[in-house]
Design a protein around this motif. Structure first.
Motif, mmCIF file in Angstrom:
data_model
loop_
_atom_site.group_PDB
_atom_site.id
_atom_site.type_symbol
_atom_site.label_atom_id
_atom_site.label_comp_id
_atom_site.label_asym_id
_atom_site.label_seq_id
_atom_site.Cartn_x
_atom_site.Cartn_y
_atom_site.Cartn_z
ATOM 1 N N ASN A 3 0.832 -1.205 0.000
ATOM 2 C CA ASN A 3 0.000 0.000 0.000
ATOM 3 C C ASN A 3 0.863 1.250 0.000
ATOM 4 O O ASN A 3 0.571 2.203 -0.704
ATOM 5 C CB ASN A 3 -0.933 0.016 1.211
ATOM 6 C CG ASN A 3 -2.183 -0.789 0.979
ATOM 7 O OD1 ASN A 3 -2.523 -1.095 -0.149
ATOM 8 N ND2 ASN A 3 -2.864 -1.130 2.056
ATOM 9 N N ARG A 4 1.927 1.252 0.806
ATOM 10 C CA ARG A 4 2.817 2.414 0.850
ATOM 11 C C ARG A 4 3.493 2.607 -0.502
ATOM 12 O O ARG A 4 3.642 3.729 -0.966
ATOM 13 C CB ARG A 4 3.850 2.255 1.962
ATOM 14 C CG ARG A 4 3.577 3.211 3.101
ATOM 15 C CD ARG A 4 4.614 3.128 4.173
ATOM 16 N NE ARG A 4 4.123 2.192 5.122
ATOM 17 C CZ ARG A 4 4.632 1.029 5.538
ATOM 18 N NH1 ARG A 4 5.611 0.664 5.258
ATOM 19 N NH2 ARG A 4 4.138 0.198 6.336
ATOM 20 N N GLU B 175 0.927 4.017 -2.857
ATOM 21 C CA GLU B 175 0.678 5.425 -2.542
ATOM 22 C C GLU B 175 1.836 6.293 -2.995
ATOM 23 O O GLU B 175 1.635 7.353 -3.585
ATOM 24 C CB GLU B 175 0.443 5.592 -1.040
ATOM 25 C CG GLU B 175 0.104 7.007 -0.648
ATOM 26 C CD GLU B 175 -0.160 7.166 0.840
ATOM 27 O OE1 GLU B 175 0.242 8.218 1.374
ATOM 28 O OE2 GLU B 175 -0.749 6.266 1.455
ATOM 29 N N SER C 26 -7.433 9.941 2.292
ATOM 30 C CA SER C 26 -7.373 8.707 3.090
ATOM 31 C C SER C 26 -6.668 7.614 2.287
ATOM 32 O O SER C 26 -6.440 7.757 1.079
ATOM 33 C CB SER C 26 -8.794 8.245 3.434
ATOM 34 O OG SER C 26 -9.463 7.842 2.254
ATOM 35 N N ARG C 27 -6.363 6.523 2.952
ATOM 36 C CA ARG C 27 -5.757 5.383 2.258
ATOM 37 C C ARG C 27 -6.683 4.889 1.142
ATOM 38 O O ARG C 27 -6.247 4.555 0.052
ATOM 39 C CB ARG C 27 -5.459 4.248 3.247
ATOM 40 C CG ARG C 27 -4.853 3.050 2.552
ATOM 41 C CD ARG C 27 -4.094 2.093 3.421
ATOM 42 N NE ARG C 27 -3.395 2.588 4.579
ATOM 43 C CZ ARG C 27 -2.234 3.241 4.551
ATOM 44 N NH1 ARG C 27 -1.668 3.536 3.399
ATOM 45 N NH2 ARG C 27 -1.644 3.613 5.663
ATOM 46 N N THR C 28 -7.992 4.876 1.419
ATOM 47 C CA THR C 28 -8.973 4.479 0.402
ATOM 48 C C THR C 28 -8.867 5.387 -0.821
ATOM 49 O O THR C 28 -8.906 4.920 -1.960
ATOM 50 C CB THR C 28 -10.401 4.550 0.986
ATOM 51 O OG1 THR C 28 -10.459 3.740 2.152
ATOM 52 C CG2 THR C 28 -11.443 4.097 -0.015
ATOM 53 N N TRP D 113 -6.232 7.184 -1.811
ATOM 54 C CA TRP D 113 -4.971 6.914 -2.528
ATOM 55 C C TRP D 113 -5.109 5.632 -3.355
ATOM 56 O O TRP D 113 -4.659 5.584 -4.509
ATOM 57 C CB TRP D 113 -3.796 6.802 -1.566
ATOM 58 C CG TRP D 113 -3.349 8.122 -1.015
ATOM 59 C CD1 TRP D 113 -3.421 8.525 0.281
ATOM 60 C CD2 TRP D 113 -2.769 9.218 -1.740
ATOM 61 N NE1 TRP D 113 -2.930 9.806 0.406
ATOM 62 C CE2 TRP D 113 -2.512 10.252 -0.811
ATOM 63 C CE3 TRP D 113 -2.450 9.422 -3.085
ATOM 64 C CZ2 TRP D 113 -1.949 11.468 -1.180
ATOM 65 C CZ3 TRP D 113 -1.877 10.636 -3.451
ATOM 66 C CH2 TRP D 113 -1.642 11.643 -2.512
ATOM 67 N N ASN D 114 -5.718 4.598 -2.775
ATOM 68 C CA ASN D 114 -5.883 3.333 -3.505
ATOM 69 C C ASN D 114 -6.780 3.520 -4.721
ATOM 70 O O ASN D 114 -6.499 2.989 -5.799
ATOM 71 C CB ASN D 114 -6.441 2.241 -2.590
ATOM 72 C CG ASN D 114 -5.428 1.771 -1.577
ATOM 73 O OD1 ASN D 114 -4.220 1.944 -1.748
ATOM 74 N ND2 ASN D 114 -5.905 1.176 -0.494
#
Length: 131
Positions: A22-23, A26, A114-116, A118-119
Motif C-alpha cells: 500500500n505504501r 501510494e 485517506s488510504r482508500t 490513494w488506492n
C-alpha cells in the motif's frame, strides 16, 4: 471436560507485506501526480463530479509537498490552477467525499486524502496507463 483450543492461521506475517505494498502504491501515485499538472490529471481520469475532483486535486496538492491538512482555500487555488470552476457548495461536496471514504478530516476545517482515496486514485491511474 476437555477443552480444545483451535488456533487460526497466523495472519501477522502477511500484514507487513500488505502495508508495504500500500505504501509503495501510494508513493507511486504521489510521484505520478507530482509530475503532472492538476489539469492533466483531471483530463486523464475524466472524473466529473466535485467530490471526485476534490479527491484528485487534494491528492495533487499533497503530492506536490502541500502536506496533509489542506483547507478549502487551498482547494480554491488548485481548482483555479487546473482551470476548473470551484464547487458552488464546498461543504456538501467535501462531506460526500468524506462519506465515500476518499477524504478524511484532520481537524474540523482541514482535510487529507485517506488510504482508500490513494488506492482509488492508484487503480484509476493504472487503468489509464499512467502508472
Amino acid at each position: 471436560p476437555i477443552y480444545r483450543i483451535e488456533e487460526a492461521a497466523p495472519l501477522v506475517a502477511d500484514q507487513p507485506v500488505a502495508a508495504a505494498n500500500n505504501r509503495d502504491k501510494e508513493s507511486s501515485v504521489r510521484e505520478t501526480l507530482a509530475k503532472h499538472a492538476p489539469a492533466e490529471v483531471l483530463n486523464l481520469l475524466k472524473w466529473d463530479n466535485y467530490p471526485d475532483k476534490i479527491l484528485i486535486l487534494g491528492a495533487c496538492h499533497e503530492a506536490r509537498g502541500g502536506g496533509e491538512g489542506w483547507r478549502s482555500a487551498d482547494m480554491e487555488k488548485i481548482f483555479a490552477e487546473a482551470k476548473e470552476g470551484t464547487p458552488a457548495n464546498f461543504p456538501r461536496d467535501i462531506s460526500k467525499a468524506i462519506k465515500s471514504g476518499d477524504i478524511r478530516p484532520v481537524t474540523p476545517r482541514t482535510y487529507a486524502i485517506s488510504r482508500t482515496g490513494w488506492n482509488r486514485l492508484g487503480e484509476a491511474l493504472a487503468k489509464v496507463g499512467a502508472i
